[in-house]
Design an enzyme around this catalytic site. Structure first.
Site, PDB file in Angstrom:
ATOM      1  CD  GLU A   1      88.656  -9.174  63.194  1.00 26.98           C
ATOM      2  OE1 GLU A   1      88.118  -8.752  64.233  1.00 26.98           O
ATOM      3  OE2 GLU A   1      88.054  -9.296  62.107  1.00 26.98           O
TER       4      GLU A   1
ATOM      5  CG  ASP B   1      94.356 -24.909  52.053  1.00 25.82           C
ATOM      6  OD1 ASP B   1      93.931 -26.054  51.810  1.00 25.82           O
ATOM      7  OD2 ASP B   1      95.337 -24.699  52.778  1.00 25.82           O
TER       8      ASP B   1
END
Length: 884
Positions: A676, A780
């Site tokens: 999305e 990360d």
């Protein structure tokens, strides 16, 4: 006479936003208030505002022309007004223009508003000072004094840097980031700004205009400064520009004196994105300087001048200039090794921080050579290479050919002859840029206006206008260019009037820049996320061919003469015409083929079967937006790792990361995934607190499916591959990941000391610090991978490199590179307290930060190694001292 009329003087983006807020404010409902927008030509603005103002309120909107430099136009416009909002100002112009508009014009508005019995809100600027030597600030200060003298009850607003969808500051630098290989900041970028959002500023003005007598009394005769909630440095603003335009450019500090020199020239030229680029300066100005030196001191003096100038530059750099490469010094807070430090460190540095580097981790560069696998890009590179080689074939022979054809010219006057070519290049850059903009807008209007209700095949067919929009004017230009090049040699051979070859120079320069800019712009249109790669490939191809052409020019002139040599160059120029038509013909086919695999994948779960937009943002006919990411054949593992990471995050914390719809590999072996699309903005403090809570209560409560540590597929932190797999303990898992980085550094052969300390950390430190339960991690989590969904206001994280491990390891990189406000960490600790033993928490932080410093050393080298070694040494020494 309107019972409650507000006049907004000024048609800029602030004025339009104030009008929108005045009309759409809840306080406006049920009133008969008239909002009047006035400027020299306000009628075109009415069409713009009609699209963004609620339809029921349009009846309250009026436009009225006026000229603040002509008092006779003001009285009719201000008649019956309750409040006048004065926003007119300029950023560029002559000193007399600033006086006329920002001083006397402001005085005219104040005087007339007072006579009309209207309140006045006058917009000035932070830094206004009537004693300033700078015309902008001086006239702003004089304008304030004149306003208060004419209208003592006036309210003066001094806004800081105003940002919003139409602002000039951020949008200008965003455009510069698109074209420039680096983004410049002056004086180290330490100047402070406190940007204020245009919507907030407009809300403030709207509140002042409600007729609240208490507010009016409180602000009467006051000077109010308007700034945002946070202070940024110039450098931080440039980092934000790069972050939100998804571009990666080195930020280079430029001395203030260079900015002053640039301003001295640019302020005398029409306002545009680029006035003249560095590529144009050298070939044009260099010969003028060289000619003057040769004429007065002899041609050998040119080389002495170059040697002395180069030596002075080198000495200046060695003595004074600090290292600015971000992979070495971050934003200046990382202390560089001695080889990178100036001998006389007069230039101030960013104060180092013990807790974190305030810089931003750099992203690895993509391999630009992959672009050569695209046929349409090869065609466009051929066009720019041919034009560039012909241009330099002409420029490099000007000195010798003019000296032979026109013996009366001195070295200095020959150098001045280069200015005609440079003038043509400048005009070509500016004028043809407007042509490109106009053609593209025609294409855009046609596609949007006629694109509804047609089949995808028909839409694809109409998409051919993209290539036409950029290239269709070039065949005629290249015919003229070829004729001008072919005729140029004969004008020199026949020694016609000097004016003729100079006029041809201007034509050459104009068309060369117009054609190269057209092709380059199209290449960036095709690969907007790889503009730096496009520039690299373009430079490689065009400079290689130009070197070949330049090397054969003099031998050709000596053997067949000037006339026939340039006839050959003319025929070489004609080769661009079939290439142009070929790209218009086959370019759309290759462009659409790159997207067809994406459309086929979307068809599997979106029933609309109709899509628009351009990678990476695709919108279906149903209105759903998708983020489509594609990669090279050698990135299959990386895409699989990111896709599986997104699925794991979604399972633990639904909606926290973009939802993954599908991923796979195209027939040509290139990977993709589709998720999305989220319109992600900067992470405000309130949303950061919510992110901390969701991280603590949802994501970091998502346990592994088998109770083990690691991950089922390899993942990548940047370009660094981690094999992963499953481990019974966190010690085994983290030691393996840490060992991967040490092994990569050992392969480089120059980090022996660092690797020795790393081995000690694995053997002695990790076993004593880590004994926890596995939860899903982002992997990360720096601030560039977190933001707010601007549609919902909810926090979002993205670009994960997930694995199951210790929750606190996700906080390591978050601390290193800043960006997360304290509210994020406070909310996290509130809902997920420090792991036991808590007295070892600081050492665990050092360990997890050292991991990411090691990874950045693997990717970038430089001073990241120093930071990693410092942290690992601290851990080993603490272990030796029995502190854990």
């Amino acid at each position: 006479m309107a019972p409650n009329k507000i006049v907004v003087c000024g048609a800029g983006f602030i004025g339009k936003q104030i009008v929108r807020n005045l009309l759409s404010s809840p306080a406006n409902k049920g009133t008969k208030r008239i909002v009047q927008l006035s400027s020299r030509n306000p009628t075109p603005l009415l069409q713009v505002l009609e699209k963004s103002v609620p339809k029921p309120c349009l009846s309250q909107l009026r436009v009225e022309p006026l000229d603040i430099t002509d008092p006779s136009t003001l009285a009719p416009a201000f008649e019956g007004a309750h409040t006048v909002i004065s926003l007119v100002g300029i950023l560029h112009g002559r000193p007399s223009d600033f006086d006329k508009i920002q001083w006397r014009g402001a005085e005219n508005v104040a005087t007339t508003a007072k006579q009309a019995g209207a309140r006045l809100i006058h917009f000035s600027a932070i830094g206004a000072n009537p004693n300033s030597d700078i015309a902008y600030w001086k006239t702003k200060g004089l304008g304030e004094s004149a306003v208060l003298a004419a209208h003592p009850e006036a309210t003066i607003i001094r806004p800081s840097l105003v940002f919003g969808p139409e602002d000039d500051f951020f949008n200008r630098f965003a455009k510069l980031a698109r074209f420039l290989p680096v983004l410049p900041v002056f004086g180290g970028g330490n100047a402070k700004f406190q940007p204020v959002y245009v919507g907030d500023l407009a809300d403030t003005v709207e509140a002042m205009c409600r007729g609240d007598h208490e507010i009016e009394r409180a602000i009467s005769g006051k000077i109010m400064e308007a700034g945002g909630p946070r202070v940024f440095t110039y450098l931080e603003l440039m980092e934000a520009v790069l972050k939100y335009t998804h571009r990666y450019r080195p930020i280079v500090s430029v001395p203030f004196w260079m900015g002053v020199l640039s301003g001295m020239f640019s302020e005398r030229l029409p306002v545009n994105l680029f006035t003249i680029t560095k590529d144009q300066v050298g070939p044009v100005i260099g010969p003028v300087i060289g000619g003057a030196i040769a004429d007065s001191l002899g041609w050998r003096a040119i080389f002495w001048f170059l040697m002395i100038a180069s030596a002075l530059c080198a000495i200046t750099m060695i003595l004074l200039v600090p290292e600015t490469l971000r992979s070495i010094v971050g934003n200046g807070s990382i202390r560089a090794s001695s080889i990178y430090r100036p001998l006389l460190p007069f230039i101030p540095k960013v104060k180092p921080s013990r807790k974190r580097d305030a810089g931003t981790p750099m992203r690895p560069l993509q391999n630009p050579l992959r672009l050569f696998t695209n046929v349409d890009i090869l065609i466009l590179l051929g066009i720019t290479a041919i034009v560039n080689s012909v241009m330099y074939g002409i420029i490099t022979t000007i000195s010798t050919t003019f000296e032979a054809a026109y013996p009366f010219l001195t070295e200095t006057t020959i150098g001045l002859c280069f200015l005609a070519y440079g003038g043509g290049m400048m005009i070509g850059s500016v004028a043809h840029g407007k042509v490109l903009d106009r053609e593209f807008q025609k294409f855009k209007r046609k596609l949007v206006g006629e694109g509804e209700g047609i089949s995808r095949a028909e839409l694809a067919r109409r998409n051919i206008a993209l290539e036409k929009a950029r290239l269709r004017s070039l065949p005629i230009l290249m015919l003229i260019f070829a004729g001008a090049v072919g005729g140029y040699g004969w004008t020199l051979q026949r020694k016609v009037s000097l004016a003729v070859p100079l006029v041809l120079h201007a034509i050459h320069g104009y068309i060369a820049m117009a054609s190269m800019n057209s092709a380059s712009t199209l290449m960036i249109d095709l690969f907007p996320e790889q503009s730096s790669s496009v520039t690299a490939c373009n430079n490689l191809v065009r400079c290689t061919l130009a070197a070949v052409v330049v090397s054969v020019m003099q031998p050709l002139i000596n053997s067949i003469g000037l006339g026939w040599t340039y006839i050959i160059l003319g025929f070489l120029s004609l080769l661009t015409i079939p290439l142009i038509f070929l790209d218009i013909l086959v370019g759309p086919r290759y462009r659409l083929a790159r997207q067809q695999g994406v459309d086929d994948s979307l068809d599997k779960f979106d029933p609309s079967k109709e899509y628009s937009g351009r990678l990476p943002n695709i919108t279906s006919a149903s209105g759903r937006s998708y983020f489509v990411k594609t990669g090279g054949v050698d990135e299959q593992e990386q895409f699989t790792g990111e896709a599986e990471s997104l699925k794991a995050i979604e399972a633990a914390a639904p909606g926290l990361a973009p939802r993954l719809y599908t991923h796979g590999i195209f027939e040509d072996g290139k990977p993709y995934f589709i998720s999305e699309y989220k319109n992600i903005g900067a992470l405000p403090t309130s949303t950061a607190r919510e992110l901390g809570k969701r991280l603590a209560t949802e994501l970091h409560r998502g346990t592994s499916p088998n109770g083990k540590f690691g991950f089922e597929v390899p993942t990548f932190c940047g370009p660094t591959r981690f094999e992963n797999g499953w481990y019974d303990t966190w010690e085994e898992c983290y030691s393996a990941m840490y060992g991967t980085l040490i092994a990569r550094l050992r392969e480089k052969g120059r980090y022996g000391r660092l690797c020795e300390i790393g081995d000690a950390v694995i053997e002695r430190v990790i076993p004593k610090l880590l004994d926890i339960q596995p939860v899903i991690l982002h992997g990360d989590l720096w601030s560039g991978n977190a933001g707010v969904d601007q549609e919902t206001g909810k926090p979002v994280i993205f670009d994960p490199a997930s694995f199951y491990g210790h929750n606190e390891s996700d906080l390591g990189i978050a601390r290193m590179f800043g960006g997360f406000p304290s509210s994020f960490f406070e909310a996290y600790q509130e809902h997920n307290p420090k792991s036991e033993p808590q007295n070892q928490y600081s050492y665990r932080c050092e360990l997890y930060e050292s991991f990411h410093y090691l990874n950045h050393t693997v990717i970038f080298g430089g001073s990241y190694a120093m930071q990693a070694e410092k942290k690992m040494t601290l851990l080993v020494q603490a272990e030796s001292a029995g502190q854990f």
